[in-house]
Motif scaffolding. Structure first.
Motif, PDB file in Angstrom:
ATOM      1  N   HIS A  10       0.823  -1.225   0.000  1.00 35.68           N
ATOM      2  CA  HIS A  10       0.000   0.000   0.000  1.00 35.68           C
ATOM      3  C   HIS A  10       0.850   1.266   0.000  1.00 35.68           C
ATOM      4  CE1 HIS A  10      -4.075  -1.714   0.346  1.00 35.68           C
ATOM      5  NE2 HIS A  10      -3.447  -2.724   0.922  1.00 35.68           N
ATOM      6  N   VAL A  11       1.876   1.250  -0.842  1.00 33.37           N
ATOM      7  CA  VAL A  11       2.733   2.429  -0.961  1.00 33.37           C
ATOM      8  C   VAL A  11       1.907   3.600  -1.502  1.00 33.37           C
ATOM      9  CG1 VAL A  11       4.745   3.405  -2.126  1.00 33.37           C
ATOM     10  CG2 VAL A  11       4.801   1.046  -1.264  1.00 33.37           C
ATOM     11  N   GLY A  12       2.106   4.765  -0.914  1.00 35.69           N
ATOM     12  CA  GLY A  12       1.328   5.948  -1.257  1.00 35.69           C
ATOM     13  C   GLY A  12       0.191   6.206  -0.291  1.00 35.69           C
ATOM     14  N   THR A  21       5.120   7.999   3.453  1.00 32.85           N
ATOM     15  CA  THR A  21       6.209   7.660   2.536  1.00 32.85           C
ATOM     16  C   THR A  21       7.475   7.277   3.295  1.00 32.85           C
ATOM     17  OG1 THR A  21       5.333   9.108   0.819  1.00 32.85           O
ATOM     18  CG2 THR A  21       7.657   8.524   0.670  1.00 32.85           C
ATOM     19  N   TYR A  50       0.417  -0.712  -4.376  1.00 30.18           N
ATOM     20  CA  TYR A  50       0.054   0.685  -4.161  1.00 30.18           C
ATOM     21  C   TYR A  50      -1.252   0.775  -3.380  1.00 30.18           C
ATOM     22  CZ  TYR A  50       3.426   1.416  -7.945  1.00 30.18           C
ATOM     23  OH  TYR A  50       4.564   1.428  -8.711  1.00 30.18           O
ATOM     24  N   ASP A  51      -1.488   1.948  -2.816  1.00 31.63           N
ATOM     25  CA  ASP A  51      -2.752   2.176  -2.108  1.00 31.63           C
ATOM     26  C   ASP A  51      -3.825   2.722  -3.026  1.00 31.63           C
ATOM     27  OD1 ASP A  51      -4.069   2.148   0.568  1.00 31.63           O
ATOM     28  OD2 ASP A  51      -4.327   4.284   0.134  1.00 31.63           O
ATOM     29  N   PRO A  55      -1.050   5.943  -8.556  1.00 33.43           N
ATOM     30  CA  PRO A  55       0.044   6.284  -7.646  1.00 33.43           C
ATOM     31  C   PRO A  55       0.850   7.475  -8.133  1.00 33.43           C
ATOM     32  CG  PRO A  55       0.603   4.349  -8.953  1.00 33.43           C
ATOM     33  CD  PRO A  55      -0.833   4.649  -9.234  1.00 33.43           C
ATOM     34  N   ALA A  59       5.624   7.332  -5.340  1.00 34.24           N
ATOM     35  CA  ALA A  59       5.236   5.970  -4.959  1.00 34.24           C
ATOM     36  C   ALA A  59       5.739   4.958  -5.982  1.00 34.24           C
ATOM     37  CB  ALA A  59       3.725   5.879  -4.806  1.00 34.24           C
ATOM     38  N   THR A  60       5.618   5.284  -7.262  1.00 37.34           N
ATOM     39  CA  THR A  60       6.087   4.382  -8.310  1.00 37.34           C
ATOM     40  C   THR A  60       7.594   4.177  -8.209  1.00 37.34           C
ATOM     41  OG1 THR A  60       4.304   5.108  -9.779  1.00 37.34           O
ATOM     42  CG2 THR A  60       6.186   4.012 -10.798  1.00 37.34           C
ATOM     43  N   VAL A  63       8.357   1.789  -5.250  1.00 33.58           N
ATOM     44  CA  VAL A  63       8.025   0.390  -5.526  1.00 33.58           C
ATOM     45  C   VAL A  63       9.022  -0.228  -6.511  1.00 33.58           C
ATOM     46  CG1 VAL A  63       6.339  -1.107  -6.682  1.00 33.58           C
ATOM     47  CG2 VAL A  63       5.587   0.504  -4.933  1.00 33.58           C
ATOM     48  N   ASP A  85      -4.467  -1.862  -6.935  1.00 33.17           N
ATOM     49  CA  ASP A  85      -3.577  -1.532  -8.045  1.00 33.17           C
ATOM     50  C   ASP A  85      -4.369  -1.328  -9.332  1.00 33.17           C
ATOM     51  OD1 ASP A  85      -1.216  -1.891  -6.470  1.00 33.17           O
ATOM     52  OD2 ASP A  85      -1.443  -4.061  -6.695  1.00 33.17           O
TER      53      ASP A  85
END
Length: 382
Positions: A10-12, A21, A50-51, A55, A59-60, A63, A85
């Motif tokens: 869940h990045v972002g 972050t 990703y969240d 994104p 965030a990209t 990852v 995603d």
């Protein structure tokens, strides 16, 4: 062979306006350190990198760098898309992933062979992964049709479709000298949610029985539910859980990755390795006087205030507890809708009168709030 199983990064993620972050950077750095220490043959990332489906570049970048670093440990890396995603956007990264030696499957393709990944470990042990990204109800039906299976009947369920697709992907699970693996992003009946998942994709028609997985699989690596857990089924099935608590409903979860050691002829040995890099999430309760006396716990805070609602209460709490991200009136002090009140008639009444009725139904008699509403209404009208 040794497998590192992780999912639901869940990045972002932005928690009540607070960017995470820095936490994600620390957590993924720890996952990479674990991979360097454990030296797995295969890393599986089971969806929800990703969240959000859109994104940010930041965030990209985080990852793609994390996936590249995992590959540089010497492990093969297999990644699937989750419900958060954008499957098509992940597939657009496949040229980069292929060049980096990473197997990335964002969405289901027409050719089932696209989702069957073969590999060989450093020691010559053969393995195969059936990799199934998240499928919505509509696309589950399309996948069944694409694979030229029995036509979908009107009364068939999501679980029926998933079972058919997984059965097709696992048709090659017959060779006795190969480790057979499945990775998917879905909800299994009987598993426990972590507290921060997207409800629409965890309940009702989206839950499938564990029997959809092939009994001859050596290990099933799942994503979607954020709590690390074993699922009872015809083969070893496990959610790795999220490596950090995504929302306050997950504050009791322990972030971790799962390490699996298995051969073609021996059962999977499974253990968890904790990932403590995220800021903890905590909940505190009390009156303003009580909150002023407590030693604030470490981490981001959710505060349940045991005071009647009034204008400025949130600001008073934040002055006492600057790390409070979520502030609510204690649910015990909020009247249940319909308890002792009648629904107000709306026809012919002014917005101010209707708002006053609403405040009364919630036990809120602060005149300052009514005045603020009047100011807002006047601003909108003009």
């Amino acid at each position: 062979m040794k497998i590192l199983h992780t999912s639901d990064w869940h990045v972002g993620k932005v928690l009540k306006g607070q960017s995470r972050t820095e936490e994600h950077t620390q957590v993924l750095a720890q996952v990479i350190d674990i991979a360097r220490d454990e030296r797995p043959d295969l890393v599986i990332v089971a969806g929800d990198l990703y969240d959000t489906a859109a994104p940010t570049p930041e965030a990209t970048r985080l990852v793609t760098r994390a996936l590249t670093a995992l590959r540089r440990t010497g492990a093969d890396v297999v990644v699937i898309g989750g419900n958060h995603d954008n499957g098509a956007a992940l597939d657009a990264l496949r040229p980069w992933a292929d060049a980096a030696g990473i197997t990335l499957r964002g969405s289901v393709r027409e050719n089932p062979a696209e989702h069957v990944v073969d590999g060989v470990t450093r020691d010559g042990e053969r393995w195969q992964v059936a990799a199934l990204p998240f499928l919505s109800q509509r696309y589950a039906v399309r996948a069944v049709e694409m694979y030229s299976l029995t036509p979908a009947e009107a009364n068939q369920t999501y679980a029926d479709h998933l079972g058919r697709v997984l059965g097709k992907l696992a048709e090659g699970f017959t060779e006795p000298d190969r480790v057979h693996l499945v990775t998917a992003h879905l909800t299994v009946v009987g598993a426990s949610t972590g507290g921060g998942e997207r409800d629409a994709h965890t309940v009702l028609g989206y839950a499938v029985p564990a029997t959809v997985f092939p009994g001859n699989a050596h290990y099933v690596a799942l994503g979607h539910l954020h709590r690390s857990q074993r699922v009872v089924g015809p083969c070893p099935i496990r959610y790795s859980g999220s490596p950090l608590a995504v929302d306050f409903g997950e504050q009791e979860n322990v972030g971790s990755v799962t390490i699996v050691e298995v051969t073609a002829t021996t059962a999977a040995r499974i253990r968890e390795v904790p990932v403590p890099g995220a800021v903890p999430l905590r909940t505190v309760r009390g009156t303003l006087a009580q909150l002023a006396e407590i030693e604030p716990p470490e981490g981001w805070l959710r505060v349940y205030v045991r005071e009647q609602p009034r204008a400025g209460l949130r600001e008073e709490v934040q002055e006492l507890l600057p790390r409070a991200l979520e502030i609510r009136i204690d649910p015990e002090l909020v009247p249940t809708p319909g308890s002792g009140t009648r629904t107000a008639q709306r026809a012919g009444r002014s917005p101010r009168d209707l708002f006053a009725d609403y405040l009364g139904s919630r036990g809120h008699a602060d005149e300052d709030v009514r005045e603020l509403f009047d100011e807002l209404l006047e601003e909108v009208d003009h």
